[in-house]
Design an enzyme around this catalytic site. Structure first.
Site, PDB file in Angstrom:
ATOM      1  N   HIS A 328     -12.661 -32.574 -13.015  1.00 15.12           N
ATOM      2  CA  HIS A 328     -12.104 -31.416 -13.580  1.00 15.12           C
ATOM      3  C   HIS A 328     -11.322 -31.752 -14.915  1.00 15.12           C
ATOM      4  O   HIS A 328     -11.011 -32.836 -15.114  1.00 15.12           O
ATOM      5  CB  HIS A 328     -11.038 -31.005 -12.807  1.00 15.12           C
ATOM      6  N   ASN A 329     -11.383 -30.787 -15.919  1.00 14.64           N
ATOM      7  CA  ASN A 329     -11.171 -31.071 -17.341  1.00 14.64           C
ATOM      8  C   ASN A 329     -11.382 -32.178 -17.802  1.00 14.64           C
ATOM      9  O   ASN A 329     -10.409 -33.037 -18.172  1.00 14.64           O
ATOM     10  CB  ASN A 329      -9.382 -30.595 -17.060  1.00 14.64           C
ATOM     11  N   GLU A 358     -17.059 -31.079 -16.534  1.00 13.48           N
ATOM     12  CA  GLU A 358     -16.664 -29.730 -17.042  1.00 13.48           C
ATOM     13  C   GLU A 358     -16.013 -29.809 -18.371  1.00 13.48           C
ATOM     14  O   GLU A 358     -15.708 -30.520 -19.122  1.00 13.48           O
ATOM     15  CB  GLU A 358     -15.220 -29.301 -16.448  1.00 13.48           C
ATOM     16  N   ASP A 360     -14.634 -27.024 -21.286  1.00 12.20           N
ATOM     17  CA  ASP A 360     -13.729 -25.726 -21.412  1.00 12.20           C
ATOM     18  C   ASP A 360     -14.073 -25.644 -22.822  1.00 12.20           C
ATOM     19  O   ASP A 360     -13.520 -25.901 -24.135  1.00 12.20           O
ATOM     20  CB  ASP A 360     -12.533 -26.270 -21.241  1.00 12.20           C
ATOM     21  N   HIS A 373      -7.901 -27.282 -23.806  1.00 11.09           N
ATOM     22  CA  HIS A 373      -7.368 -26.378 -22.782  1.00 11.09           C
ATOM     23  C   HIS A 373      -6.717 -25.146 -23.119  1.00 11.09           C
ATOM     24  O   HIS A 373      -5.444 -25.519 -23.790  1.00 11.09           O
ATOM     25  CB  HIS A 373      -6.334 -27.405 -21.755  1.00 11.09           C
ATOM     26  N   GLU A 407     -16.925 -23.602 -18.924  1.00 11.22           N
ATOM     27  CA  GLU A 407     -15.905 -22.775 -18.795  1.00 11.22           C
ATOM     28  C   GLU A 407     -16.114 -22.227 -20.065  1.00 11.22           C
ATOM     29  O   GLU A 407     -15.694 -22.662 -21.193  1.00 11.22           O
ATOM     30  CB  GLU A 407     -14.490 -23.297 -18.551  1.00 11.22           C
TER      31      GLU A 407
END
Length: 783
Positions: A328-329, A358, A360, A373, A407
């Site tokens: 994640h991230n 991931e 973003d 983020h 994302e």
């Protein structure tokens, strides 16, 4: 134990300078003649680079132990001094050229061929260096890789020899290649043992056969042998030896039978040929105490089943039938508010077998998308550089498919740029259409998708519009402001057709209940926050497991975890969720469980789920396993016997000695969760002894993980972590075994280990706290 048989080969192989030195860690590594290592030992003057303005000269030098690199600095704080050195085993990789976020903007101002970046495994910031020449840069890059490879290939006995000789070298303060009693006292403090002065002096005098007050050459080897003696192994040896002196093939076969291993005559003979160094014993098919110790220290006696070290599972099942190691991230190096974004976390994750990362994505300057983020102070990293890094490292640790979880917060124009970069950089690795000969509405297998990179994201429907979905945006948008995802307007109302075309088998859709999901194609998948997933697991466990036998589910951490902490992944695996995304940059128990889950199957990032979780009409419910499918209770008996060469906490004073205690933990379905601890041993991290036995009833062994954790007991504050090891219960071997401990970041803590005895028996009823009576059946609601 280690000295007598070691001395002869060492003298033979120690041609030149090594033969005359009693204390020589480089001899143990076998790198005395390596040109790159020789240059590193001489030291090099370099420029440490942090920014265009911050560039300072430093001297880097390989220390005499052959693994520690010292970086000269004038800082005086204890923390700064600690940062002046690092072990080659703490290095994730060495990247040559302008490969880091720090060096990349300096194109044109620095010579690229003289630059290199040392990327570390843990949270430590990367070291960016400008060497004096291209040749020097090559020497250091190759040398670090050579030393890493050599340490990785050492046997446990070789690691022990190198470990003790490294400390001997540091304790030999006047560098005369001899050990005075005061230097021996310093050594004992370094290796974490508090011996009484009377015992330490008697040991010294026993080894000082020349009675000159100094240990040299053979005396040092005798001292090492005495210091590293393992009385608990002698006890096991004596128990199986008919005459108390040697193990015959019959004795050895009895031992192997009790270990649950191949007890054939041929296997017993092969072990004697492999591990027995005494020629007479080998010729007469006997194993001496030294040979037995060599065997017990080898990889053949680790708690982890070596048959599970390679790819041993069926890799031809649909993707939904596997747990998939997921990050994640991934771009973040620390927390999600102010942490740096970088390409380097992708290297770490991919090198550890992660198969879903991931990205973003947001609009960046000059038409180029960036990763960060959103709505926070985290730094930005170019999308193109992340894809280049992924292209370089995607299949170094695993050949099985890699999923890019997008994302997507970009405008249509920059989405098109993303699609162009994905195609041009990844080339044939990128999956752009369904595989020939397979149903496009069904999920292929990891074997079908070997070497392929899949894009997970929204896909245009027949009307040319993406279906509204909170699943792709909730992970980051919820974290950004604390608002509920359904209260926010979607940042992306349109999709670029070029990007949409790249979504093949992993189409993100909103979750609208189990009934509707069961009617949709297997290529649809939904994302759940940890709280949503946990609610489904507890309230509708059976239906969630059924759903996950058909479609992929991704679980991500709560937006309230501002420091990038992690949830318990076991609770999600219990419900069959495949893509359980964790913050890989945050070490601790949750990441230990993740590494333990994927330790098997060549650490390829795919682990086959138990058969009872893959049936579309399964009745398995993780909240109720008092009987029925998946319920196969066993009694696990764990005897924690001893530990060897435990470290000190990094922040402890040099004079401090640890007081270790051991936790044995079971992580599985709720009824199986349990943990027990030993007493602590005062002032002994070198060879503490416990001899504690614990019993655990495990009802669903196919889902259980076993974790061994060692900590330093403290009366006045929380206990300090020393090391741990986690593995699947199904990969555990019975008998007398060594557990090789790992650091907080998951890297090796060699030669630190636990010595344990394991026994597994089938049971019908449960004597443990969890199973004295059948648990109340939990109702299963269908939403």
């Amino acid at each position: 134990m280690l000295g007598k048989k070691k001395a002869a080969p060492a003298a033979k192989s120690g041609a030149g300078t090594s033969e005359s030195k009693a204390i020589d860690p480089l001899r143990n590594l076998g790198v005395q003649e390596d040109d790159d290592v020789k240059r590193m030992l001489q030291g090099s003057s370099m420029i440490k680079v942090r920014s265009p303005r911050w560039q300072k000269r430093r001297t880097l030098k390989l220390m005499g132990d052959g693994v520690t690199i010292w970086c000269q600095s004038h800082k005086t704080s204890s923390w700064a001094k600690e940062q002046q050195s690092f072990s080659v085993m703490e290095v994730e990789c060495v990247r040559e050229g302008f490969q880091s976020e720090t060096l990349r903007p300096m194109v044109g101002s620095l010579p690229e061929q003289r630059c290199l970046t040392v990327v570390f495994k843990g949270p430590r910031k990367s070291l960016n260096l400008l060497c004096q020449s291209q040749e020097e840069a090559h020497h250091w890059a190759r040398g670090i890789r050579t030393l890493q490879e050599r340490v990785d290939n050492m046997t446990q006995k070789e690691k022990l020899d190198h470990w003790i000789h490294s400390f001997l070298s540091r304790a030999d303060q006047n560098k005369d290649d001899k050990m005075s009693y005061d230097e021996v006292q310093t050594l004992l403090q370094m290796i974490n043992i508090d011996l009484s002065d009377q015992y330490a002096r008697s040991l010294f005098q026993k080894c000082d056969q020349s009675a000159d007050g100094r240990l040299d050459h053979e005396e040092i080897e005798v001292f090492c042998r005495e210091l590293l003696r393992r009385p608990e192994l002698d006890t096991v040896f004596t128990r199986y030896s008919a005459n108390g002196c040697v193990l015959s093939t019959v004795d050895l076969r009895d031992f192997l039978k009790d270990q649950g291993e191949d007890a054939s005559l041929i296997h017993a003979q092969s072990l004697i040929l492999t591990y027995e160094l005494n020629e007479w014993a080998q010729k007469n098919q006997f194993m001496t105490r030294n040979g037995f110790t060599m065997y017990m220290l080898s990889k053949e006696n680790c708690a982890f089943n070596p048959e599970h070290a390679g790819v041993y599972q069926d890799m031809t099942r649909p993707l939904a039938h596997y747990f998939i190691s997921s990050s994640h991230n991934t771009y973040l190096t620390k927390d999600q508010l102010t942490g740096d974004s970088s390409t380097e976390p992708y290297i770490r994750a991919l090198n550890h077998g992660c198969r879903c990362v991931e990205l973003d994505c947001w609009d960046g300057d000059k038409g180029e998308p960036v990763l960060y983020h959103g709505h926070t102070l985290t730094s930005k990293v170019p999308f193109v550089k992340v894809i280049e890094t992924i292209n370089d490292y995607a299949f170094k640790a695993s050949p099985y498919p890699l999923i890019l979880s997008l994302e997507n917060h970009c405008s249509v124009e920059q989405q098109t740029v993303m699609a162009r970069h994905l195609r041009s950089i990844l080339g044939d690795k990128l999956l752009t259409e369904p595989l020939d000969g397979l149903d496009p509405h069904k999920l292929p297998s990891p074997e079908d998708l070997k070497g392929k990179i899949l894009v997970k994201g929204k896909k245009e429907g027949a009307a040319g519009k993406p279906s509204p979905s909170s699943s792709d945006l909730s992970s980051s948008d919820e974290e950004a402001s604390g608002r509920k995802p359904e209260d926010k307007k979607l940042d992306v109302s349109k999709l670029s057709p070029e990007l949409s075309q790249l979504v093949v088998y992993t189409r993100s859709v909103p979750f609208k209940g189990f009934e509707q999901a069961a009617k949709s194609p297997a290529t649809n998948m939904s994302s759940f926050s940890e709280s949503e997933a946990l609610r489904h697991a507890k309230d509708s466990g059976t239906y969630f497991v059924r759903h996950n036998s058909h479609q992929l589910s991704r679980v991500y951490p709560s937006g309230q975890r501002l420091q990038s902490s992690n949830y318990n992944p076991q609770e999600m695996w219990n419900a069959g969720c495949q893509i359980v995304a964790l913050n890989f940059q945050t070490h601790g128990e949750q990441m230990d469980l993740n590494e333990g889950r994927f330790l098997q199957n060549s650490q390829c990032g795919y682990t086959l789920k138990p058969a009872f979780m893959c049936e579309p009409d399964t009745t398995f419910n993780p909240e109720n396993v008092g009987g029925g499918v998946g319920h196969a209770p066993v009694l696990l008996s764990v005897q924690v016997i001893s530990a060897q060469q435990l470290p000190k906490p990094e922040w402890d004073k040099p004079t401090s000695i640890v007081d270790p205690q051991v936790w044995v933990e079971i992580h599985g379905v709720p009824i199986d969760n349990n943990k027990k601890k030993t007493h602590y041993v005062d002032n002994n991290g070198f060879n503490p002894r416990w001899d504690c036995t614990f019993n655990f009833t495990i009802h669903v062994p196919d889902l259980a993980l076993v974790r061994f954790m060692v900590e330093d007991h403290d009366y006045t504050s929380s206990n300090d972590f020393l090391g741990q090891y986690t593995l699947p219960f199904t990969s555990l071997r019975t008998g007398y075994r060594h557990v090789r401990l790992l650091k907080l970041d998951g890297s090796s803590l060699s030669p630190s280990s636990l010595f344990i005895h394991l026994k597994v028996t089938q049971c019908q009823s449960s004597p443990s706290k969890s199973s004295t009576r059948s648990p109340a059946k939990s109702s299963t609601k269908k939403p």
